[in-house]
Motif scaffolding. Structure first.
Motif, PDB file in Angstrom:
ATOM      1  N   SER A 150       0.994  -1.328  -0.034  1.00 36.03           N
ATOM      2  CA  SER A 150      -0.070  -0.093   0.106  1.00 36.03           C
ATOM      3  C   SER A 150       0.996   1.163   0.027  1.00 36.03           C
ATOM      4  CB  SER A 150      -1.059  -0.092   1.278  1.00 36.03           C
ATOM      5  OG  SER A 150      -0.187   0.094   2.518  1.00 36.03           O
ATOM      6  N   GLU A 151       2.119   1.020   0.407  1.00 28.76           N
ATOM      7  CA  GLU A 151       2.871   2.374   0.421  1.00 28.76           C
ATOM      8  C   GLU A 151       3.479   2.845  -0.920  1.00 28.76           C
ATOM      9  OE1 GLU A 151       5.261   2.391   4.525  1.00 28.76           O
ATOM     10  OE2 GLU A 151       5.337   0.303   3.844  1.00 28.76           O
TER      11      GLU A 151
ATOM     12  N   ARG B 266       7.127   5.209  -1.748  1.00 29.03           N
ATOM     13  CA  ARG B 266       8.209   4.334  -0.979  1.00 29.03           C
ATOM     14  C   ARG B 266       8.457   3.420  -2.102  1.00 29.03           C
ATOM     15  NH1 ARG B 266       8.112   1.356   4.925  1.00 29.03           N
ATOM     16  NH2 ARG B 266      10.191   0.244   4.683  1.00 29.03           N
TER      17      ARG B 266
ATOM     18  N   SER C  13       1.825   3.638  -3.375  1.00 23.45           N
ATOM     19  CA  SER C  13       1.232   5.198  -3.996  1.00 23.45           C
ATOM     20  C   SER C  13       1.892   6.313  -3.245  1.00 23.45           C
ATOM     21  CB  SER C  13      -0.290   4.855  -3.614  1.00 23.45           C
ATOM     22  OG  SER C  13      -0.659   4.588  -2.396  1.00 23.45           O
ATOM     23  N   HIS C  14       2.658   6.172  -2.068  1.00 22.46           N
ATOM     24  CA  HIS C  14       2.887   7.113  -1.210  1.00 22.46           C
ATOM     25  C   HIS C  14       4.366   7.565  -1.747  1.00 22.46           C
ATOM     26  CE1 HIS C  14      -0.680   7.382   0.885  1.00 22.46           C
ATOM     27  NE2 HIS C  14      -0.583   5.978   1.204  1.00 22.46           N
TER      28      HIS C  14
ATOM     29  N   ASN D 102       5.369   8.600  -7.304  1.00 22.20           N
ATOM     30  CA  ASN D 102       4.172   9.233  -7.073  1.00 22.20           C
ATOM     31  C   ASN D 102       4.299  10.511  -6.289  1.00 22.20           C
ATOM     32  OD1 ASN D 102       1.365   9.541  -7.377  1.00 22.20           O
ATOM     33  ND2 ASN D 102       1.025   8.693  -5.588  1.00 22.20           N
TER      34      ASN D 102
ATOM     35  N   GLN E 149       4.083  14.433  -5.337  1.00 17.84           N
ATOM     36  CA  GLN E 149       3.193  15.195  -5.381  1.00 17.84           C
ATOM     37  C   GLN E 149       3.560  16.455  -6.188  1.00 17.84           C
ATOM     38  OE1 GLN E 149       0.015  14.969  -4.042  1.00 17.84           O
ATOM     39  NE2 GLN E 149       0.876  12.944  -3.577  1.00 17.84           N
TER      40      GLN E 149
END
Length: 608
Positions: A102-103, A108, A105-106, A504, A506
Motif C-alpha cells: 500500500s506504500e 516508497r 502509492s505514497h 508518485n 506530489q
C-alpha cells in the motif's frame, strides 16, 4: 552499532564466536558476506577477456548461479531480486518498518537499494561483492575438477578472480559492448575440454513471472503480435522469457542500436560527466543527485546547508549517480530491462555497470580521502527503511550480513583493500601523491581537447512532474529542435537522464534533480564564440558592427528536448524543468569545485 535500523532488523540468535570463510558462507541458514583473504584487482571487461583462465571460470561460475533453483538464496534470481522487484524479503531480512504494498502509492520504494541519497554508492558496494563472491565460490569448485595438467593454473586463477567492470566512459566504450555480451553461446575450456555453453552474460531467463502483464499485445508472450511497450514503467517478463536490450517486435536484442548510442553518448555524455565528477571534492555532492530543500537534512550536520528558501537545494549535477542513470537508459532502451529500476538487476550487464560505479567511487576516495558519508535524509525509503529516514555511515546496508547478527555499514566498506579487492589504477598509483592520480583521471576522461574557457548548461528539474525514465536532450543554436532531431546532429550537446525510482511525488514536491551538460564541444563545432566580452570577437573589424555570433542568448540558443523512452517528445514544463542557466569559466581561474559552487560567470538563465 551507530544510528540505523539494526534494532529493528530480525536477527537470528547471537553467537559468541564464529570462524567465517572468505567470500560468502551460510550459517544457520543465513548468508554471510566476508572479505576475501587476498587483495586482487577487478579487471576491465576488455582486459578480462584476455585472461583465459579467469574468463573460463567466471563464465562457468556465472552459469552455475543462474542455474540454481530460484528459491535458493544463492541463486541469481534471489540476488537480483534484492534491488527492486519482487519486493520480498531476501534471506529473511525484515524490520519493524518492512515495506507494505500500500506504500507504493505514497512513493516508497519496495526494493532494498538506495537511490537518490548518500548511501547510493556504498549500498551497491556489498551488493556487487555478493554476486562476485557467489561466482568465486562456484569457480573454486570448478577449478578443482580440471585435469592434473591444467588444475594448478585454474586453481590459481580462481583465487585471483574478481568481478570485472565495464568502463562506459572509457575510450573503448565508443565501440559499444564487448562481443561476449551478445553471443548466444561461448566456447570455453571446461574440465571436460572445449565446450560451447549458453552465454550467461547475454541474458537471464526468468524462472517465474516478473512484474505484471500490460495491455494485450505489449507482453512478450503475445507474439507474434508483440508491440514493444511505450509505457514508462516496468515491462512484463513472463516465466521462460529472457531479459533483453533494445527489444524489437520479435522480442530480440538490437545491439546495433545499443552500440550506436554508445558511440554517440560516450563522448557527449559519459566522459564530460565523469570529468565533472572528479572536480567535486565533497561526498554529499559526489554521491547522489537528489535533495530536499525544506530543512529536513539536519542543519549543522554538514557545511553549506541550504536554507528553506533555497528551492533547488543542492546542485548535484556532478554526482556519480547522474551518469550512472544515463548508462542504464542507454544500455537498456525502450522495453529493455536495464532501463527500469525495478528490473535492471536481472540483466547480467547490471553488475558490470555497478562494478564500474564502485570503481569510480574508489578512485574518487583515493583523490579525496577525507570526505565520506555524511548524515543525510534518504527520501525514497527501501524495503526495510521508511521514507525520510535520517541515515549516516553507520546505517545498516540491508540485507548484507557481515556476521549472523550484524549488517555491513558504509564505515565498514570504506576501505576496499580490507574487503579484498582493488582496481588497476589504484595499484598503479598506490603510495603516490593523490594529485598524480587526479591528473591521470582528468587526462583519461577529458571530454575534448579544449581546456581553456568552458560553457555549461545547468538544468533544474522538479521530480515527480513526469514519471520516468526519460531524457532531457540539450541542443545548441537549433531553436526548432524536437524529439525527431537526431543526436548525431552537430547541435546536440548532451543529455540529462531521468531514471526515476520515485513513482508518485506530489505536484508541489520540493525535491529536485539538477543536471548539467558541457556544451563547449558543440559550440566549437558550430563556430560559436567561446570567449566573453572581447571587442575583437564581438565586432566586425571592417564595418564595426556586432557579429551575429557574439551574443549568447540562452532563450534562443539553448533548446531542451525532453524525450520519453519510446521517442515521444514532451514539453520542458511537463518534464519538470523549472530553470536553465549557462555558466562559463576558465579552469585555471576558478575554484576546481566550480560546478557545486557556481564559481563561473553566469551568462544567462531562463525560467519555465
Amino acid at each position: 552499532m551507530g544510528a540505523g535500523p539494526s534494532s529493528q532488523i530480525s536477527h537470528v540468535s547471537d553467537v559468541a564466536s564464529v570462524s567465517y570463510a572468505s567470500g560468502v558462507s551460510t550459517y544457520n541458514g543465513k548468508i554471510v558476506l566476508t572479505p576475501y583473504e587476498e587483495v586482487e584487482p577487478r579487471l576491465d571487461a576488455w582486459d578480462f577477456y584476455d585472461d583465459t583462465y579467469q574468463f573460463d571460470l567466471f563464465i562457468q561460475g556465472y552459469r552455475a548461479i543462474q542455474d540454481r533453483s530460484y528459491e535458493d538464496m544463492k541463486s541469481f534470481y534471489q540476488v537480483s531480486g534484492i534491488h527492486g522487484l519482487p519486493y520480498t524479503a531476501y534471506d529473511g531480512v525484515t524490520s519493524h518498518n518492512t515495506y507494505k504494498p500500500s506504500e507504493w502509492s505514497h512513493g516508497r520504494f519496495g526494493g532494498y537499494c538506495h537511490h537518490g541519497d548518500v548511501l547510493f554508492p556504498s549500498w551497491h558496494r556489498p551488493y556487487v561483492m555478493l554476486i562476485e563472491a557467489l561466482i568465486i565460490e562456484e569457480a573454486k569448485l570448478i577449478a578443482e575438477k580440471y585435469p592434473s595438467n591444467e588444475k594448478e593454473k585454474y586453481v590459481k586463477a580462481a583465487k585471483k578472480l574478481r568481478h570485472p567492470y565495464f568502463d562506459w566512459a572509457g575510450e573503448k566504450a565508443v565501440n559499444g559492448l564487448p562481443e561476449y555480451f551478445y553471443k548466444s553461446e561461448l566456447e570455453i575450456n571446461t574440465p571436460t575440454g572445449k565446450n560451447k555453453i549458453k552465454n550467461p552474460l547475454k541474458s537471464y531467463t526468468l524462472p517465474v513471472d516478473l512484474s505484471q502483464p500490460l495491455a494485450k499485445g505489449h507482453n512478450p508472450n503475445d507474439k507474434p503480435h508483440y508491440i514493444v511497450p511505450n509505457t514508462t514503467y516496468n515491462p512484463f517478463t513472463p516465466k521462460g522469457y529472457p531479459t533483453v536490450r533494445y527489444p524489437n517486435p520479435n522480442y530480440e536484442d538490437q545491439y546495433d542500436l545499443l552500440n550506436f548510442n554508445m558511440s554517440i553518448y560516450v563522448n557527449s555524455v559519459f566522459k564530460p560527466s565523469i570529468y565533472q565528477m572528479f572536480q567535486v571534492d565533497d561526498y554529499l555532492h559526489f554521491s547522489n543527485h537528489a535533495v530536499t530543500s525544506d530543512d529536513r537534512q539536519l542543519p549543522d550536520s554538514f557545511s553549506g546547508h541550504p536554507t528553506p528558501t533555497d528551492t533547488a537545494g543542492f546542485a548535484h549535477f556532478a554526482s556519480v549517480e547522474t551518469p550512472h542513470d544515463g548508462f542504464h537508459l542507454i544500455s537498456g532502451g525502450l522495453g529493455g530491462h536495464m532501463a527500469y529500476v525495478d528490473l535492471t538487476t536481472f540483466d547480467p550487464l547490471f553488475y558490470f555497470h555497478h562494478a564500474n560505479v564502485d570503481r569510480f567511487l574508489a578512485l574518487w576516495q583515493a583523490v579525496y580521502p577525507n570526505s565520506w558519508v555524511p548524515k543525510n535524509v534518504a527520501i525514497n525509503g527501501t524495503f526495510t527503511d521508511e521514507m525520510y529516514s535520517t541515515v549516516d555511515e553507520f546505517w545498516d546496508l540491508t540485507p548484507f550480513r557481515k556476521s549472523e547478527t550484524e549488517f555491513w555499514n558504509s564505515a565498514d566498506v570504506r576501505d576496499i583493500e580490507k574487503l579484498g579487492y582493488t582496481y588497476p589504477e589504484l595499484q598503479k598509483f598506490k603510495g603516490k601523491d593523490p594529485k598524480e592520480l587526479h591528473n591521470y583521471l582528468f587526462e583519461l576522461y577529458k571530454p575534448d581537447p579544449h581546456f581553456g574557457r568552458r560553457f555549461f548548461v545547468k538544468v533544474t528539474i522538479a521530480m515527480g512532474k513526469l514519471i520516468g525514465p526519460y531524457y532531457i536532450r540539450v541542443f545548441v543554436d537549433l531553436y526548432n529542435a524536437d524529439a525527431k532531431t537526431p543526436v548525431t546532429s552537430p547541435h546536440f550537446a548532451g543529455l540529462i537522464a531521468m531514471w526515476n525510482s520515485i513513482n508518485n511525488f506530489q505536484a508541489n514536491s520540493t525535491s529536485y534533480i539538477v543536471g548539467s551538460v558541457d556544451i563547449t564541444a558543440a559550440m566549437e563545432r558550430l563556430g560559436i564564440r567561446n570567449v566573453t566580452h572581447e571587442y575583437s570577437e564581438e565586432t566586425n573589424p571592417i564595418t564595426g558592427e556586432l557579429n551575429s555570433t557574439a551574443i549568447f542568448n540562452v532563450d534562443k540558443d539553448i533548446t531542451l528536448v525532453p524525450v520519453m523512452l519510446d521517442g515521444k517528445g514532451v514539453t520542458a514544463k511537463e518534464a519538470g524543468v523549472s530553470n536553465i542557466e549557462v555558466y562559463t569559466f576558465l579552469h585555471d581561474k576558478v575554484n576546481p569545485n566550480f560546478l557545486v559552487k557556481n564559481s563561473g560567470e553566469l551568462i544567462g538563465s531562463k525560467k519555465f
